[in-house]
Design a protein around this motif. Structure first.
Motif, PDB file in Angstrom:
ATOM      1  N   GLN A  85       0.809  -1.575  -0.486  1.00 32.01           N
ATOM      2  CA  GLN A  85       0.095   0.197   0.099  1.00 32.01           C
ATOM      3  C   GLN A  85       1.077   1.535   0.056  1.00 32.01           C
ATOM      4  OE1 GLN A  85      -0.125  -2.038   2.677  1.00 32.01           O
ATOM      5  NE2 GLN A  85       1.468  -0.500   4.052  1.00 32.01           N
ATOM      6  N   ARG A  89       0.524   2.285  -6.490  1.00 27.31           N
ATOM      7  CA  ARG A  89      -1.247   3.050  -6.825  1.00 27.31           C
ATOM      8  C   ARG A  89      -2.319   2.094  -7.502  1.00 27.31           C
ATOM      9  NH1 ARG A  89       2.567   6.663 -10.320  1.00 27.31           N
ATOM     10  NH2 ARG A  89       4.358   7.522  -8.169  1.00 27.31           N
ATOM     11  N   ASP A  90      -3.609   3.111  -7.556  1.00 24.32           N
ATOM     12  CA  ASP A  90      -4.400   2.208  -8.131  1.00 24.32           C
ATOM     13  C   ASP A  90      -4.221   2.291  -9.528  1.00 24.32           C
ATOM     14  OD1 ASP A  90      -5.908   2.414  -6.399  1.00 24.32           O
ATOM     15  OD2 ASP A  90      -6.946   4.361  -7.055  1.00 24.32           O
ATOM     16  N   GLY A  91      -4.568   0.875 -10.638  1.00 26.82           N
ATOM     17  CA  GLY A  91      -4.064   0.415 -11.289  1.00 26.82           C
ATOM     18  C   GLY A  91      -2.817   0.339 -11.881  1.00 26.82           C
TER      19      GLY A  91
END
Length: 116
Positions: A85, A89-91
């Motif tokens: 985390q 990142r997202d994606g």
């Protein structure tokens, strides 16, 4: 004394791996990241991929065949999961890579070395 020398050589190997990764377009996000599950030698990012990288340095190339095993990869994977985390990142895709180093040869970058 032997342990200190091995530690120095291991750090040199990590620096070489880092330079090689940078030359290949990777950004180094972290070095020697300690977690409750173990240590990650390098964390790097390139084009939406975050790689948690185990670096192994041996004096002789023949010894690299025994440098990494399922136990070590499982520890790196557990450590990566503990801190993902902080880097992913997202994606982004996330993977565990290994870089094997020995004198007189190019680094051997094993992509996605851990697939449970």
């Amino acid at each position: 004394m032997k342990r200190q020398r091995a530690e120095r050589e291991g750090r040199r190997g990590e620096r070489r791996a880092e330079l090689w990764l940078r030359a290949k377009g990777w950004s180094i996000l972290d070095r020697r990241r300690k977690t409750p599950a173990g240590e990650i030698d390098l964390v790097a990012r390139r084009m939406g991929v975050v790689a948690f990288i185990e670096v192994k340095w041996r004096k002789q190339a023949a010894d690299l065949a025994f440098a990494i095993d399922e136990y070590r990869l499982r520890r790196v994977a557990a450590a990566a999961e503990a801190v993902a985390q902080d880097y992913v990142r997202d994606g982004d895709d996330m993977r565990i890579d290994v870089i094997l180093l020995a004198p007189g040869r190019l680094p051997d970058h094993i992509v996605n070395a851990w697939q449970p």
